[in-house]
Design a protein around this motif. Sequence first.
Motif, PDB file in Angstrom:
ATOM      1  N   UNK A  18      32.510  44.864  23.467  1.00 21.74           N
ATOM      2  CA  UNK A  18      31.900  46.196  23.503  1.00 21.74           C
ATOM      3  C   UNK A  18      32.937  47.302  23.686  1.00 21.74           C
ATOM      4  N   UNK A  19      34.206  46.960  23.583  1.00 25.70           N
ATOM      5  CA  UNK A  19      35.266  47.957  23.677  1.00 25.70           C
ATOM      6  C   UNK A  19      35.915  48.060  25.041  1.00 25.70           C
ATOM      7  N   UNK A  20      35.278  47.491  26.052  1.00 29.11           N
ATOM      8  CA  UNK A  20      35.879  47.529  27.382  1.00 29.11           C
ATOM      9  C   UNK A  20      36.905  46.406  27.534  1.00 29.11           C
ATOM     10  N   UNK A  21      38.032  46.678  28.193  1.00 31.75           N
ATOM     11  CA  UNK A  21      39.042  45.635  28.387  1.00 31.75           C
ATOM     12  C   UNK A  21      38.515  44.495  29.261  1.00 31.75           C
ATOM     13  N   UNK A  22      39.146  43.334  29.129  1.00 26.80           N
ATOM     14  CA  UNK A  22      38.792  42.154  29.917  1.00 26.80           C
ATOM     15  C   UNK A  22      39.930  41.816  30.878  1.00 26.80           C
ATOM     16  N   UNK A  23      39.596  41.701  32.163  1.00 26.05           N
ATOM     17  CA  UNK A  23      40.536  41.241  33.186  1.00 26.05           C
ATOM     18  C   UNK A  23      40.156  39.818  33.579  1.00 26.05           C
ATOM     19  N   UNK A  24      41.147  38.959  33.683  1.00 27.10           N
ATOM     20  CA  UNK A  24      40.956  37.609  34.200  1.00 27.10           C
ATOM     21  C   UNK A  24      41.869  37.469  35.425  1.00 27.10           C
ATOM     22  N   UNK A  25      41.322  36.992  36.541  1.00 25.74           N
ATOM     23  CA  UNK A  25      42.129  36.856  37.754  1.00 25.74           C
ATOM     24  C   UNK A  25      41.887  35.495  38.400  1.00 25.74           C
ATOM     25  N   UNK A  26      42.945  34.925  38.942  1.00 23.39           N
ATOM     26  CA  UNK A  26      42.864  33.626  39.617  1.00 23.39           C
ATOM     27  C   UNK A  26      44.127  33.440  40.449  1.00 23.39           C
ATOM     28  N   UNK A  27      43.993  32.643  41.519  1.00 25.23           N
ATOM     29  CA  UNK A  27      45.125  32.413  42.423  1.00 25.23           C
ATOM     30  C   UNK A  27      45.248  30.948  42.795  1.00 25.23           C
ATOM     31  N   UNK A  28      45.003  30.069  41.830  1.00 28.16           N
ATOM     32  CA  UNK A  28      45.126  28.639  42.058  1.00 28.16           C
ATOM     33  C   UNK A  28      43.773  27.971  42.121  1.00 28.16           C
ATOM     34  N   UNK A  29      43.773  26.632  41.905  1.00 27.50           N
ATOM     35  CA  UNK A  29      42.515  25.893  41.836  1.00 27.50           C
ATOM     36  C   UNK A  29      41.776  25.862  43.174  1.00 27.50           C
ATOM     37  N   UNK A  30      42.501  26.009  44.282  1.00 25.59           N
ATOM     38  CA  UNK A  30      41.858  26.037  45.597  1.00 25.59           C
ATOM     39  C   UNK A  30      41.525  27.454  46.037  1.00 25.59           C
ATOM     40  N   UNK A  31      42.249  28.424  45.491  1.00 28.58           N
ATOM     41  CA  UNK A  31      42.045  29.815  45.875  1.00 28.58           C
ATOM     42  C   UNK A  31      43.008  30.218  46.978  1.00 28.58           C
ATOM     43  N   UNK A  32      43.022  31.503  47.295  1.00 27.99           N
ATOM     44  CA  UNK A  32      43.868  32.043  48.365  1.00 27.99           C
ATOM     45  C   UNK A  32      43.022  33.042  49.139  1.00 27.99           C
ATOM     46  N   UNK A  33      42.792  32.741  50.415  1.00 27.37           N
ATOM     47  CA  UNK A  33      41.834  33.534  51.194  1.00 27.37           C
ATOM     48  C   UNK A  33      42.182  35.013  51.189  1.00 27.37           C
ATOM     49  N   UNK A  34      43.444  35.353  51.450  1.00 28.71           N
ATOM     50  CA  UNK A  34      43.834  36.755  51.513  1.00 28.71           C
ATOM     51  C   UNK A  34      43.626  37.469  50.198  1.00 28.71           C
ATOM     52  N   UNK A  35      44.020  36.832  49.103  1.00 27.79           N
ATOM     53  CA  UNK A  35      43.884  37.468  47.797  1.00 27.79           C
ATOM     54  C   UNK A  35      42.424  37.534  47.355  1.00 27.79           C
ATOM     55  N   UNK A  36      41.624  36.538  47.713  1.00 32.39           N
ATOM     56  CA  UNK A  36      40.205  36.607  47.383  1.00 32.39           C
ATOM     57  C   UNK A  36      39.537  37.781  48.096  1.00 32.39           C
ATOM     58  N   UNK A  37      39.943  38.017  49.326  1.00 26.27           N
ATOM     59  CA  UNK A  37      39.383  39.158  50.072  1.00 26.27           C
ATOM     60  C   UNK A  37      39.744  40.478  49.380  1.00 26.27           C
ATOM     61  N   UNK A  38      40.986  40.576  48.917  1.00 28.09           N
ATOM     62  CA  UNK A  38      41.409  41.800  48.219  1.00 28.09           C
ATOM     63  C   UNK A  38      40.737  41.922  46.857  1.00 28.09           C
ATOM     64  N   UNK A  39      40.503  40.794  46.188  1.00 26.90           N
ATOM     65  CA  UNK A  39      39.813  40.851  44.894  1.00 26.90           C
ATOM     66  C   UNK A  39      38.349  41.265  45.071  1.00 26.90           C
ATOM     67  N   UNK A  40      37.749  40.940  46.213  1.00 29.48           N
ATOM     68  CA  UNK A  40      36.392  41.427  46.479  1.00 29.48           C
ATOM     69  C   UNK A  40      36.398  42.949  46.560  1.00 29.48           C
ATOM     70  N   UNK A  41      37.419  43.523  47.205  1.00 30.73           N
ATOM     71  CA  UNK A  41      37.545  44.985  47.266  1.00 30.73           C
ATOM     72  C   UNK A  41      37.818  45.561  45.885  1.00 30.73           C
ATOM     73  N   UNK A  42      38.602  44.856  45.092  1.00 31.51           N
ATOM     74  CA  UNK A  42      38.882  45.268  43.706  1.00 31.51           C
ATOM     75  C   UNK A  42      37.570  45.322  42.921  1.00 31.51           C
ATOM     76  N   UNK A  43      36.758  44.259  43.032  1.00 32.09           N
ATOM     77  CA  UNK A  43      35.477  44.209  42.319  1.00 32.09           C
ATOM     78  C   UNK A  43      34.543  45.322  42.796  1.00 32.09           C
ATOM     79  N   UNK A  44      34.600  45.634  44.092  1.00 35.58           N
ATOM     80  CA  UNK A  44      33.766  46.719  44.614  1.00 35.58           C
ATOM     81  C   UNK A  44      34.163  48.060  44.001  1.00 35.58           C
TER      82      UNK A  44
END
Length: 364
Positions: A176-202
Amino acid sequence: MNPALALAGLVKERQPDSEILFVGAHRGIERELIESAGWPFRAVEVSNFHRSVQPKEIRHNLVSLRNFLRSPGEARALLREFPAELVVGTGGYASYPMIQAASRLGIPTAIHESNAIPGLTTRLLENHAGLIMVGFEECRKNYKHPEKVLVTGTPVRGDFFRLTRRQAREKLGVNDGRPLIVSFFGSLGAAGMNREMARFLALEAANGAPFHHVHSAGAIGCRHMAEYLRDAGVDLSRTPELEVREYIRNMAELMRAADLVICRAGASTISELTVLGVPAIMIPSPNVTHNHQESNARVLADAGGALMLLEKDTGGQVLYDAACAILQDEGRRREMGAAMASLGTIDAAERILDAVLALTRKKK
């Protein structure tokens, strides 16, 4: 495992009568990956060393030392059962006894090192291996014997090339013309970065979802992601353009379609980004040996393909502002993509195969 699997597949394709045996650790993930791909697998008793003086870590290291001393004998016995004409190591701890034993038996040997900074196994084997293959020219300076080093790139799975960028976006429904972002920090995840990505999504939700965004929280991180999103004040059910998953199973399609990837700086991820020419914001893991992820990311950042941010300096607002600056500047995004692609080696598997076959011809 990607370089090993890619090389094995190409050998079988070119020389169907070849016999290939994978060797790994008893307790490593490689057994599952190799056997599920249909290859024979044998194990040697090897384990890592921990940097700690806690009693349980000392006990672990004593076991690892015993394994270290015993594993070359296991490797020699294995090579008597399977009289290989070539032994190639791709970085795991099991590479050490196999390369060492093969070298002493006069069998041609090679190592492929995916990271910019050689790991412990590669450093220990530098004197034994006949050839050391690396991802980038910048890696050569990190070796005592640069004359042994050949730049081959790091192979990427074939499914990353099955769709064009347009086909991938159409299949994913993000055209639809909007860019696509893909984000990941490993198969288990990273608690600190997941918390910041929640703020990013907000922030994305509050600004009308200017981008499509798929975030992988990881197997462990996903357990807490709902809490992080709630604390950030975002309800993703109201913004279908924003998605959080435990694990991205269609990574090839998503990275092919992506306009920006936000991620760690592991070797496989770097090889995928470079062959696809996708701009990235890289936050290297601070919890890896010799800080090798920062070295990996710096190669891409110095070339202009990525923006590197240290985790201690990275928050949701910083990441959001950085992503907006890249995605809203078409010229910059195009330049970053071209710089990333200039580091990629699409035919890495073929280069590796040609190099190791040359070793066997030299032996003959």
